[in-house]
Scaffold this active site. Sequence first.
Site, mmCIF file in Angstrom:
data_model
loop_
_atom_site.group_PDB
_atom_site.id
_atom_site.type_symbol
_atom_site.label_atom_id
_atom_site.label_comp_id
_atom_site.label_asym_id
_atom_site.label_seq_id
_atom_site.Cartn_x
_atom_site.Cartn_y
_atom_site.Cartn_z
ATOM 1 C CG HIS A 265 -2.018 -1.094 1.074
ATOM 2 N ND1 HIS A 265 -2.830 -1.491 2.110
ATOM 3 C CD2 HIS A 265 -2.384 -1.859 0.006
ATOM 4 C CE1 HIS A 265 -3.652 -2.460 1.689
ATOM 5 N NE2 HIS A 265 -3.386 -2.704 0.423
ATOM 6 C CB CYS B 267 3.544 13.452 -10.306
ATOM 7 S SG CYS B 267 2.541 14.609 -11.242
HETATM 8 P P1 OAD Z 1 -7.234 -3.389 10.368
HETATM 9 O O1 OAD Z 1 -7.435 -2.221 11.258
HETATM 10 O O2 OAD Z 1 -8.331 -3.750 9.426
HETATM 11 O O3 OAD Z 1 -6.931 -4.684 11.238
HETATM 12 C C1 OAD Z 1 -5.954 -4.661 12.264
HETATM 13 C C2 OAD Z 1 -5.799 -6.051 12.802
HETATM 14 O O4 OAD Z 1 -4.773 -6.000 13.785
HETATM 15 C C3 OAD Z 1 -7.048 -6.635 13.496
HETATM 16 O O5 OAD Z 1 -7.248 -7.965 13.050
HETATM 17 C C4 OAD Z 1 -6.682 -6.593 14.984
HETATM 18 O O6 OAD Z 1 -7.266 -7.659 15.717
HETATM 19 C C5 OAD Z 1 -5.170 -6.753 14.911
HETATM 20 N N1 OAD Z 1 -4.402 -6.249 16.069
HETATM 21 C C6 OAD Z 1 -4.675 -5.228 16.908
HETATM 22 N N2 OAD Z 1 -3.705 -5.071 17.822
HETATM 23 C C7 OAD Z 1 -2.768 -6.024 17.559
HETATM 24 C C8 OAD Z 1 -1.532 -6.387 18.132
HETATM 25 N N3 OAD Z 1 -1.013 -5.731 19.169
HETATM 26 N N4 OAD Z 1 -0.859 -7.421 17.595
HETATM 27 C C9 OAD Z 1 -1.359 -8.105 16.527
HETATM 28 N N5 OAD Z 1 -2.520 -7.802 15.947
HETATM 29 C C10 OAD Z 1 -3.226 -6.785 16.441
HETATM 30 O O7 OAD Z 1 -5.841 -3.145 9.601
HETATM 31 P P2 OAD Z 1 -5.281 -3.855 8.295
HETATM 32 O O8 OAD Z 1 -5.741 -5.258 8.191
HETATM 33 O O9 OAD Z 1 -3.831 -3.573 8.212
HETATM 34 O O10 OAD Z 1 -5.430 0.281 3.479
HETATM 35 O O11 OAD Z 1 -6.006 -3.022 7.171
HETATM 36 C C11 OAD Z 1 -5.707 -3.298 5.828
HETATM 37 C C12 OAD Z 1 -5.806 -2.056 5.017
HETATM 38 O O12 OAD Z 1 -7.056 -1.428 5.253
HETATM 39 C C13 OAD Z 1 -4.783 -0.990 5.394
HETATM 40 O O13 OAD Z 1 -3.536 -1.149 4.765
HETATM 41 C C14 OAD Z 1 -5.461 0.263 4.918
HETATM 42 C C15 OAD Z 1 -6.851 -0.022 5.450
HETATM 43 O O14 OAD Z 1 -7.880 0.653 4.870
HETATM 44 C C16 OAD Z 1 -5.353 1.468 2.835
HETATM 45 O O15 OAD Z 1 -5.297 2.534 3.407
HETATM 46 C C17 OAD Z 1 -5.332 1.319 1.343
#
Ligand code: OAD
Length: 246
Positions: A106, A114
Site C-alpha cells: 500500500h 506526482c
Molecule cells: P485493520 O485495522 O483492518 O486490522 C488490524 C488487525 O490488527 C485486526 O485484526 C486486529 O485484531 C489486529 N491487532 C490489533 N492489535 C494487535 C496487536 N497488538 N498485535 C497483533 N494484531 C493486532 O488493519 P489492516 O488489516 O492492516 O489500506 O487493514 C488493511 C488495510 O485497510 C490498510 O492497509 C489500509 C486499510 O484501509 C489502505 O489505506 C489502502
Amino acid sequence: MNKPIVVIFSGAGLSAESGIPTFRASDGLWHEHKIEDVASPAGWKKDSDTVLKFYEERYKNIQDAEPNEGHRAIARLQDKYEVINITQNIDNLLERAGCTNVKHLHGVISRKKCENYDRVEPCDYYSEGFAVKGDECPKCKGRLRPDVVWFGEAVDMDFFSLMELQGKTFAFIGVGTSANVQPAASLLNIFGGLKEKHFVDPNPPGRLINWTLWQGKAGEQLPKLVSRLLEEGTAMPPPKKKMKLD
Ligand code: OAD
C-alpha cells in the site's frame, strides 16, 4: 545452501504496540475519519488540504514510533531463513528493525509522487520525502501527493510471481491484519495450501481453517513463534496422540 523461505504478511496490528493506530478498531482511523475523505482519489480532488493533514499526522506518529518486539522477532528470523515481508503498512518499522526484504503493497508514507501518475499520459515523477502542501511536480507542475495506495487505486501485486513464490515457500505467517482489503487479503488463499502456516492476531479472521493460530499481540506471540522456528525448525503444534482402541 539456500535458506528456506518464510513469507510474512502484515497489517496495522503489527505496528499497534509501537503506538500506531489500526484502521478498523473502535478507536481506529476509519472510525475517526471517513475513508472517502482522506484515502481516495475523489477525496484528494475535493480537498487535498484535508488529505495532506491526515497523512501529516500519520507521518509524525510514525517518526515518533519505534519498532516493537514483533518487528524485531521478524528480523531475527533472517538468521536462519530467507524472510520476505509483504506488508500493508506504510511505515518503515520493519526496515528499522533490520528487515532487509520488505515489499509495501500500500505504498510508503515517506515518499511522494506526482498526482498525474495514472493519467493516460502518465507523469512518472517520484521522490523521497513527505508530501507537503504546495509541493509541485518539477516535470508537469501537478501537485505532489503521498506515495500511498488509496481506495479505488491499483495495488502492485503480481499474482503469477506470488504463485511461483508459494511453490518455493516453507512457511507463511500472517500477522495483525483483519484481511478485509483486496487484493492484499488474497495472499491468505494463495499461501493457504502450505502445511506450515501461522496467524498472529488477538482477533484472527474466522475463515482460517487448518492454520496454527497465535491468538494475542504481535509483540508477545511473534517472539515465541520465531524462537520455535529458529530452534526447532517448525512451529506447528505436535500431532495429537491417537487413542488406542482395544
Ligand atoms: P485493520 O485495522 O483492518 O486490522 C488490524 C488487525 O490488527 C485486526 O485484526 C486486529 O485484531 C489486529 N491487532 C490489533 N492489535 C494487535 C496487536 N497488538 N498485535 C497483533 N494484531 C493486532 O488493519 P489492516 O488489516 O492492516 O489500506 O487493514 C488493511 C488495510 O485497510 C490498510 O492497509 C489500509 C486499510 O484501509 C489502505 O489505506 C489502502
